[in-house]
Design an enzyme around this catalytic site. Sequence first.
Site, short mmCIF file in Angstrom:
data_model
loop_
_atom_site.label_atom_id
_atom_site.label_comp_id
_atom_site.label_asym_id
_atom_site.label_seq_id
_atom_site.Cartn_x
_atom_site.Cartn_y
_atom_site.Cartn_z
N HIS A 134 -1.92 7.49 4.51
CA HIS A 134 -0.73 7.06 5.25
C HIS A 134 -1.09 6.69 6.68
O HIS A 134 -0.71 5.65 7.20
CB HIS A 134 0.32 8.18 5.22
CG HIS A 134 1.55 7.86 5.98
ND1 HIS A 134 1.73 8.25 7.29
CD2 HIS A 134 2.65 7.15 5.65
CE1 HIS A 134 2.90 7.81 7.72
NE2 HIS A 134 3.48 7.14 6.74
N CYS A 510 -1.73 -7.31 -2.28
CA CYS A 510 -1.11 -6.67 -1.12
C CYS A 510 -1.72 -5.30 -0.84
O CYS A 510 -1.28 -4.60 0.05
CB CYS A 510 0.40 -6.58 -1.28
SG CYS A 510 0.89 -5.55 -2.67
C1 PEP Z 1 -1.28 -0.60 -3.51
O1 PEP Z 1 -1.25 0.34 -4.31
O2 PEP Z 1 -2.28 -1.34 -3.35
C2 PEP Z 1 -0.10 -0.89 -2.68
C3 PEP Z 1 -0.07 -1.97 -1.92
O3 PEP Z 1 0.92 0.02 -2.71
P1 PEP Z 1 0.91 1.40 -1.88
O4 PEP Z 1 -0.30 1.37 -0.98
O5 PEP Z 1 2.19 1.44 -1.12
O6 PEP Z 1 0.81 2.39 -2.99
#
Ligand code: PEP
Length: 556
Positions: A134, A510
Amino acid sequence: MEFTIEKGKLYMLQTRSGKRTAAAALKVAVDLVEEGLITKQEALLLVDPRQLDTLLHPTFEPNALKAATPIAKGLPASPGAATGHIYFTAEAAAEAAKAGQKVILVRQETSPEDIEGMYAAEGILTSRGGMTSHAAVVARGIGTCCVAGCADALISESAKNMIIGGKTYNEGDFISLDGSTGNIYGGELPTEEPTLTGDFATLMEWADEYRRLAIRTNADTPRDAQQALDFGAEGIGLCRTEHMFFEEDRIPAIREMIVARSEDERRKALAKLLPLQKSDFKAIYEVMGDRAVTIRLLDPPLHEFLPHTDSDIRALATDMGLTFEELKSTVDGLQEMNPMLGHRGLRLAITYPEIAEMQTRAIMEAAVEVRQEKGFNILPEIMIPLVGEVKELKFVKDVVVKTAEAVLEEKGVKIDYEVGTMIEVPRAALLADEIAKEAEFFSFGTNDLTQMTFGFSRDDASKFLDDYYEKQIFDSDPFARVDQKGVGKLMRMAVDLGKSTRPDIKLGICGEHGGDPSSIEFCHSIGLDYVSCSPYRVPIARLAAAQAQIKDDLGK
Ligand code: PEP
Ligand code: MG
């Protein structure tokens, strides 16, 4: 260049790249083109995209840095240099910053509740968590320096101190962080602000002429979205809606929604969240104008939103008119042995479709209103996370489409919207042909895809990955650079399978890898349409995407 002349003959012995700062590299590249000595393509290949980081963030004053010795090292989780007084809670950090102090937030790990302190801090230090923890993800998003996962820092939030190498650092003491190297220094090191020269803008323009990949950003606030636009982003590839729920005016309603004992009670709480969520989306659409905005439905496990200590639970129970025991049993009931593999992602919408309904309504009502008020032609892309099976996707998609159509009918307007999914569970990659029948776009969530492909917890792997580098099992962090052999194989497979049933499927990434140059080159090679990264990595992505295309064109 090293050369010799022997008997009238010139011999070149060796050449090496001249070491130069990022600003010098840009100047050399731009000047060489302007003097007609090299092409723009050659100039673009002369600059290492990672070097651009130093142009966008503060750095330490070079002489001070030379004289300093690090006291410890963590992961270089978000670039830049920071110096300030240490504070061990988000509240204390925010308060000290308000009083005019430069602040470093020090936590074992951060959670969404810490966001205000993270915004207030010059730098963030954590002792736990990796490159996709995070702290790392949020810090990169807001452009704040972060050193994460420094196991040598023994942090006690309750005692308000940190011990490094036998020395204790107390609340208010100075430390300095280098988020580009992971180095931590005791005391105050002077920093210098970045300066963006005209050469930077020139090189970025040239990059845009050559790249095929579009560059989007991961942004959850209008501020981040604006920052990304200033750096040249062309859309939002990931808006994590959960980050909006932690603000003071909405956390009570989300908690009420979580502890609700019936669908009716849950819907009442969701009705309170709807206008807040809608105004968040409107503010983001207003910044983004006609550009595409991908909004992801709620993803994290619900217990993240609840208080954890008995005293916080007691206070919330009083606020909500519940007994301590009632609320405590709800909180305990939501605890999971392995929350990352638990009740999260679209699994939440399977159990509580009304959450997806509320979010879809907010997304669509906001789009209609901003279109009517500002005339923007917004294209909302509603993204369903953590899919592994087409039937679960279909179930949630039906809820989304039914709600979206109802909104358009009520408002008497027609706007386009798309429903797609993330590819982040290996099973979704393996069955991407089936999944694509129900998804208008795929966005590779390579943070989770890496976690689940390796079976490495993204929050804990930093504890043992150093041993992997040392023993030459790995040469880079798979959470920072796509593992092309394994994770990449799944991605390539998902692209091919997805196109086999939906040839015009839109494809993006992403995960954090979307801002890493070698991963961007890989995304280019497998035919993705865009990469999405945190705002401060947008210029890096623009250059890396151009280099990928130029290397193709020049057959390199
Ligand atoms: C991922 O898992 O790559 C993603 C973009 O989602 P998060 O990081 O919010 O789990
Ligand atoms: Mg994910």
